[in-house]
Scaffold this motif. Structure first.
Motif, mmCIF file in Angstrom:
data_model
loop_
_atom_site.group_PDB
_atom_site.id
_atom_site.type_symbol
_atom_site.label_atom_id
_atom_site.label_comp_id
_atom_site.label_asym_id
_atom_site.label_seq_id
_atom_site.Cartn_x
_atom_site.Cartn_y
_atom_site.Cartn_z
ATOM 1 N N PRO A 1 40.847 40.417 33.617
ATOM 2 C CA PRO A 1 41.371 39.104 34.011
ATOM 3 C C PRO A 1 40.519 37.929 33.525
ATOM 4 O O PRO A 1 40.982 36.804 33.566
ATOM 5 N N VAL B 1 50.127 41.328 27.987
ATOM 6 C CA VAL B 1 49.870 40.372 29.064
ATOM 7 C C VAL B 1 49.622 41.107 30.373
ATOM 8 O O VAL B 1 48.624 40.861 31.070
ATOM 9 N N VAL B 2 50.529 42.042 30.688
ATOM 10 C CA VAL B 2 50.395 42.758 31.961
ATOM 11 C C VAL B 2 49.073 43.522 32.005
ATOM 12 O O VAL B 2 48.294 43.416 32.963
ATOM 13 N N VAL C 1 45.963 41.217 32.322
ATOM 14 C CA VAL C 1 45.738 40.633 33.643
ATOM 15 C C VAL C 1 45.141 41.671 34.592
ATOM 16 O O VAL C 1 44.248 41.378 35.379
ATOM 17 N N VAL C 2 45.616 42.914 34.483
ATOM 18 C CA VAL C 2 45.126 43.941 35.403
ATOM 19 C C VAL C 2 43.706 44.366 35.027
ATOM 20 O O VAL C 2 42.829 44.471 35.885
ATOM 21 N N ILE D 1 39.887 46.072 38.778
ATOM 22 C CA ILE D 1 41.040 46.415 39.608
ATOM 23 C C ILE D 1 40.641 46.401 41.076
ATOM 24 O O ILE D 1 41.326 45.845 41.922
ATOM 25 N N ALA E 1 38.456 44.713 42.516
ATOM 26 C CA ALA E 1 38.176 43.381 43.040
ATOM 27 C C ALA E 1 39.435 42.667 43.494
ATOM 28 O O ALA E 1 39.387 41.829 44.382
ATOM 29 N N THR E 2 40.572 42.998 42.893
ATOM 30 C CA THR E 2 41.748 42.190 43.188
ATOM 31 C C THR E 2 42.847 42.948 43.892
ATOM 32 O O THR E 2 43.826 42.350 44.304
ATOM 33 N N ARG E 3 42.718 44.281 44.034
ATOM 34 C CA ARG E 3 43.858 44.976 44.624
ATOM 35 C C ARG E 3 43.830 44.850 46.143
ATOM 36 O O ARG E 3 42.815 44.474 46.723
ATOM 37 N N LEU E 4 44.966 45.178 46.707
ATOM 38 C CA LEU E 4 45.107 45.015 48.154
ATOM 39 C C LEU E 4 44.377 46.128 48.874
ATOM 40 O O LEU E 4 44.575 47.282 48.570
#
Lengths: 287, 315
Positions: free
Chosen positions: B288, B280-281, B284-285, B310, B312-315
């Motif tokens: 997604p 799952v983890v 998602v990373v 990664i 696209a969604t990381r801070l």
């Protein structure tokens, strides 16, 4: 009436503990917009850490709380920096899933490492209690309640008056503006998550002194923390105290009047009702 | 290309139909489980994948379906089909009565409200005499795995055809519009409340049927297993792993994850559950949008696909 009074007091004592459990969840949710489904699993880890400190090193569970909290803070910081920061900007559903995955992993690791047996943290004074009139106050619960309230108030003051606390609140309001004022978001997010997990660890240590622990307690505790955060709203740690006390009292009353099997129905029923009637919490601002 | 695809799907279907004739008992039993999970994943796909409402309460439909069959067959001596119909009726009522208030909520709030509803249902059922309270109900056994297998497969085909129809009908486009922008959909004249409740009920009907078949197959139901939250999470993960909002993705996700966890739990029992969490983890990373999206995008981007996700969604 004595019975009712005693039940109310039990509810209040339980509620203080609930408040501290929910505090970390509400903080992370409010600032990072992540509902951490692994929150209960972190509480469970904190409880085990406290149990190990007490059983193998003889450290009193209440004195050992800072150790537990700091250790869990470190775990939380690393986890946010290394893993969760990768998905912070993903849709909320993905963050729900990833924290759920974490919950599963932590639960299984705990089961492998600590076995599925029930444990309790039982210091020598655990059985002591104070009697006022006809009401009995168990010492361990009273201590846990006191520490929980102090922690929550300290958190409130911290958010209001320290530099870091202000940065956290600013980020919660507007990430871009906070960035312009020199907040480093990766570090700040990790700090916030770390504080949230540290609080979860402390809550776990307290929980271990008043109740049994095993690797599977996490999911229920997450659900309860969530209910409290919803009831109290995310804006203010003091709302969490109200939410915690409210849930504690409702549960105790439900056990007394409708029966123990309905305690969870009562708390989840309240949760659903609050969500439908006032989605921003009983004390929250109206949306 | 299109013809090739339909031929491949037909061949896969033929193989699936034929499994009970050449497969071992163990394979058939695994097949029933995997098929029912695929039905649940597809049912979730309607409300979660197409409409964008992350329901954690689909296990309530599953439980209602199980109990519909259980109560009808044990307490009222009705045939299996009547039990299925009763379960479907229960879950449609549930979807309409509770869907109306709950579907007004958004995001996290909807997810958790449905989660709480499933919990409440379990607690209520365990206090109802007709449903056997905490002890549960024991159904009359029927030793015919082939029947269960083929009916599960038929159900999977039915739900997949429904979703295929969704992917090209006005109703389906309305749901997608709600997922992408609910206010916008409303402005464009989509009756959002009606559409959402219908999607919720539709997803509930299939989950209830799956629950009913499962109940008769295992011949025993109790509140704990019928309203199991982890089952709900499983269907979500399978749908998301395969690709939510696609016609075939959730089936692929359900089959591949069932197969992997079956192999793992027979080889290394203790870490099978751990593996599920890690998948799952990682999913998602790294992916997604599911397997279906990889198949579509991988040719264009190659291995960069994962790092792009990664980024696209990381801070």
């Amino acid at each position: 009436l004595d019975l009712l009074l005693q039940i109310l007091i039990n509810g209040v004592l339980l509620g203080g503990l609930y408040a501290v459990m929910a505090l970390g969840l509400a903080l992370v949710w409010g600032v990072l917009n992540i509902v951490n489904l692994a929150h209960g699993a972190f509480i469970m880890l904190g409880a085990y850490l406290s149990w190990h400190l007490y059983t193998y090193l003889g450290i009193d569970p209440f004195l050992g709380l800072p150790i537990t909290a700091v250790a869990m803070f470190a775990v939380g910081y690393v986890m946010q920096r290394g893993l969760l920061n990768l998905v912070v900007k993903a849709p909320m559903f993905n963050t729900l899933l990833i924290t759920f995955g974490l919950e599963v992993v932590l639960t299984y690791l705990a089961q492998l490492a600590f076995s599925a047996d029930f444990r309790t943290i039982n210091p020598s004074y655990a059985g002591n209690s104070i009697q006022i009139g006809t009401v009995v106050l168990p010492l361990a619960r009273l201590l846990a309640f006191g520490i929980a309230i102090v922690l929550t108030l300290a958190m409130w003051l911290f958010l209001l008056h320290t530099r870091l606390g202000r940065a956290i609140r600013a980020t919660a309001q507007n990430l871009v503006a906070a960035r312009l004022y020199g907040v480093e978001p990766r570090h700040l997010y990790a700090m916030t998550f770390g504080i949230g997990i540290g609080l979860a660890g402390a809550a776990g240590g307290l929980y271990g002194t008043v109740s049994q622990i095993n690797p599977y307690i996490g999911a229920t505790l997450t659900a309860k923390s969530f209910a409290i955060a919803i009831i109290g709203g995310l804006d203010n740690p003091l709302g969490v105290i109200v939410g915690g006390l409210f849930l504690g009292i409702i549960e105790s009353l439900a056990v007394l009047y409708i029966g123990a099997t309905f305690a969870d129905v009562a708390s989840f029923g309240v949760l659903v009702l609050v969500l439908i009637v006032r989605p921003s919490g009983l004390l929250g601002k109206t949306a | 290309m299109k013809a090739l695809r339909s031929i491949l799907i037909l061949i896969a279907l033929a193989v699936l139909i034929a499994v009970p004739w050449f497969g071992s008992d163990v394979l058939v039993q695994f097949g029933i489980n995997a098929l029912l999970l695929a039905v649940l994943a597809q049912g979730w796909n309607i409300i979660g994948g197409y409409t964008g409402y992350a329901s954690f309460g689909n296990s309530a439909f599953y439980g209602l379906g199980s109990y519909g069959v259980g109560i009808a067959m044990v307490q009222w001596d009705l045939p299996f089909a009547a039990g299925l119909a009763f379960g479907v009726l229960l879950s449609v009522l549930f979807a309409i009565l509770l869907g109306l208030p709950v579907l007004r909520l958004k995001g996290h709030y909807f997810a958790i409200a449905t989660l709480a509803l499933a919990q409440v249902m379990a607690a209520i059922v365990s206090n109802v005499k007709l449903a056997g309270q905490n002890i549960g109900l024991v159904l009359p056994p029927l030793n015919n795995d082939m029947l269960f297998y083929e009916s599960s497969l038929a159900l999977l085909v039915a739900v997949t055809l429904t979703i295929w129809w969704l992917s090209r009908s006005k109703f389906g486009f309305g749901l997608i519009a709600i997922r992408e922008n609910e206010e916008g959909a409303k402005v464009m004249g989509v009756n959002t409340t009606l559409y959402k409740v219908m999607a919720f009920a539709l997803s509930g009907v299939f989950s209830a049927l799956a629950g009913g078949i499962h109940a008769y197959w295992v011949t025993f139901i109790d509140p704990e297993s019928a309203f199991d939250i982890s089952l709900n999470v499983k269907m979500i993960i399978m749908a998301v792993f395969g690709g939510p909002g696609t016609v075939l993705g959730p089936i692929v996700g359900a089959f591949s994850l069932s197969a992997i966890s079956e192999v793992l739990s027979s080889e290394v029992t203790s870490i099978a559950g751990l593996f599920f969490g890690v998948v799952v983890v990682a999913a998602v990373v790294l992916m997604p949008r599911g397997l279906a999206d990889i198949v579509r995008q991988f040719r264009k981007t190659g291995w960069r696909y994962f790092s792009e996700n990664i980024k696209a969604t990381r801070l």
